[in-house]
Design a protein around this motif. Structure first.
Motif, PDB file in Angstrom:
ATOM      1  N   LEU A 256       0.828  -1.205   0.000  1.00 35.35           N
ATOM      2  CA  LEU A 256       0.000   0.000   0.000  1.00 35.35           C
ATOM      3  C   LEU A 256       0.866   1.260   0.000  1.00 35.35           C
ATOM      4  O   LEU A 256       0.543   2.247  -0.665  1.00 35.35           O
ATOM      5  CB  LEU A 256      -0.918   0.005   1.220  1.00 35.35           C
ATOM      6  N   SER A 257       1.943   1.240   0.757  1.00 39.88           N
ATOM      7  CA  SER A 257       2.840   2.393   0.817  1.00 39.88           C
ATOM      8  C   SER A 257       3.413   2.707  -0.557  1.00 39.88           C
ATOM      9  O   SER A 257       3.517   3.872  -0.956  1.00 39.88           O
ATOM     10  CB  SER A 257       3.970   2.112   1.810  1.00 39.88           C
ATOM     11  N   ARG A 258       3.756   1.655  -1.290  1.00 38.22           N
ATOM     12  CA  ARG A 258       4.322   1.840  -2.628  1.00 38.22           C
ATOM     13  C   ARG A 258       3.265   2.335  -3.604  1.00 38.22           C
ATOM     14  O   ARG A 258       3.525   3.209  -4.432  1.00 38.22           O
ATOM     15  CB  ARG A 258       4.928   0.517  -3.098  1.00 38.22           C
TER      16      ARG A 258
ATOM     17  N   THR B 234       3.551   8.770   5.280  1.00 37.26           N
ATOM     18  CA  THR B 234       4.226   7.932   6.266  1.00 37.26           C
ATOM     19  C   THR B 234       4.340   6.543   5.674  1.00 37.26           C
ATOM     20  O   THR B 234       3.449   5.711   5.816  1.00 37.26           O
ATOM     21  CB  THR B 234       3.444   7.878   7.594  1.00 37.26           C
ATOM     22  N   GLY B 235       5.446   6.306   4.983  1.00 39.10           N
ATOM     23  CA  GLY B 235       5.615   5.056   4.269  1.00 39.10           C
ATOM     24  C   GLY B 235       6.471   4.068   5.028  1.00 39.10           C
ATOM     25  O   GLY B 235       6.923   4.317   6.148  1.00 39.10           O
ATOM     26  N   TRP B 236       6.706   2.938   4.386  1.00 37.54           N
ATOM     27  CA  TRP B 236       7.465   1.836   4.972  1.00 37.54           C
ATOM     28  C   TRP B 236       8.867   2.282   5.371  1.00 37.54           C
ATOM     29  O   TRP B 236       9.320   2.031   6.492  1.00 37.54           O
ATOM     30  CB  TRP B 236       7.484   0.710   3.966  1.00 37.54           C
ATOM     31  N   ALA B 237       9.573   2.944   4.480  1.00 37.07           N
ATOM     32  CA  ALA B 237      10.955   3.321   4.772  1.00 37.07           C
ATOM     33  C   ALA B 237      11.058   4.279   5.955  1.00 37.07           C
ATOM     34  O   ALA B 237      12.027   4.234   6.718  1.00 37.07           O
ATOM     35  CB  ALA B 237      11.606   3.941   3.541  1.00 37.07           C
ATOM     36  N   GLU B 238      10.062   5.133   6.117  1.00 37.82           N
ATOM     37  CA  GLU B 238      10.115   6.101   7.210  1.00 37.82           C
ATOM     38  C   GLU B 238      10.079   5.423   8.576  1.00 37.82           C
ATOM     39  O   GLU B 238      10.478   6.023   9.580  1.00 37.82           O
ATOM     40  CB  GLU B 238       8.951   7.095   7.100  1.00 37.82           C
TER      41      GLU B 238
END
Length: 243
Positions: free
Chosen positions: A109-111, A117-121
């Protein structure tokens, strides 16, 4: 069961069902009706808790990030050297992606949604900090900068998630954590002898820059016996145990 208990259970059921559907079909390929059917809950009950698909996707991501942050905080609090904690963090995050559909869904979903506020953050601030610590304490080779290690972590974690979605790319019986552990061994040991690395032509590199570029790319650990983890990396970081 009280009304509040029923509401909590319904919300839980919807989030779990949404994670499965979003993970399989993606954000744009999933409908609220599809999620309601999978959860065996009416559309009215679904929209009471989540008026639209975006809010339901946000709820899935929030729970997934909370789970991932617990792992990040655990690794951050360990007394191990910075490079070992970096490795342990990648293994634990990969384990989450592999074993927890909620997390695997939220990464997708983040991608797809390009959320703020995504996965990498969730994990990148710790990786950046640990890379700086590893460099300052002499755990990286002379040519390896903190940004180099941070970029490598991005590629490794991203690659693990992609491989998990491509079942044909995975050797039978081998987990994503096993494959990442093997990749770390290659990184720490180097994939070519130092004499070969010095003469290795890199794509896009000029002849004059070949030797220095190869030295920067190939990092070799001190010599060690054939068995056991690379020197300087205690067995916990590469054996599947938490740091």
């Amino acid at each position: 069961m009280t009304r509040q208990d029923r509401a909590v259970r319904t919300r839980r059921t919807l989030i779990d069902a949404a994670a499965v559907e979003f993970n399989r079909d993606g954000y744009h390929g999933t409908t609220l009706a599809q999620i309601a059917g999978a959860a065996e809950i009416s559309m009215g009950a679904l929209t009471f808790h989540f008026p639209n698909k975006a809010q339901l996707a946000d709820a899935v991501a929030e729970e997934a990030w909370a789970t991932a942050r617990t792992v990040v905080e655990h690794v951050a609090g360990q007394p191990a050297p910075a490079l070992q904690r970096t490795i342990a963090l990648t293994l634990e995050l990969t384990r989450l992606i592999e074993e927890e559909v909620l997390v695997r869904c939220a990464v997708r979903l983040s991608r797809e949604r390009h959320s703020s506020t995504g996965w990498a953050e969730v994990w990148l601030p710790l990786v950046t900090s640990l890379a700086g610590q590893a460099h300052a304490s002499g755990q990286l080779s002379g040519h390896t900068l903190p940004d180099d290690l941070t970029g490598l972590i991005r590629l490794l974690i991203g690659g693990c998630e992609v491989n998990l979605r491509n079942a044909e790319a995975a050797p039978p019986g081998e987990s994503a954590v096993d494959r990442l552990r093997h990749s770390w061994r290659l990184v720490l040991e180097g994939i070519a002898p130092s004499t070969s690395a010095a003469a290795l032509p890199l794509p896009g590199a000029s002849a004059d820059a070949t030797a220095s570029s190869a030295a920067a790319v190939v990092t070799r650990a001190p010599s060690r016996p054939p068995s056991g983890p690379p020197d300087g990396t205690p067995s916990g970081a590469l054996s599947g145990g938490q740091a």
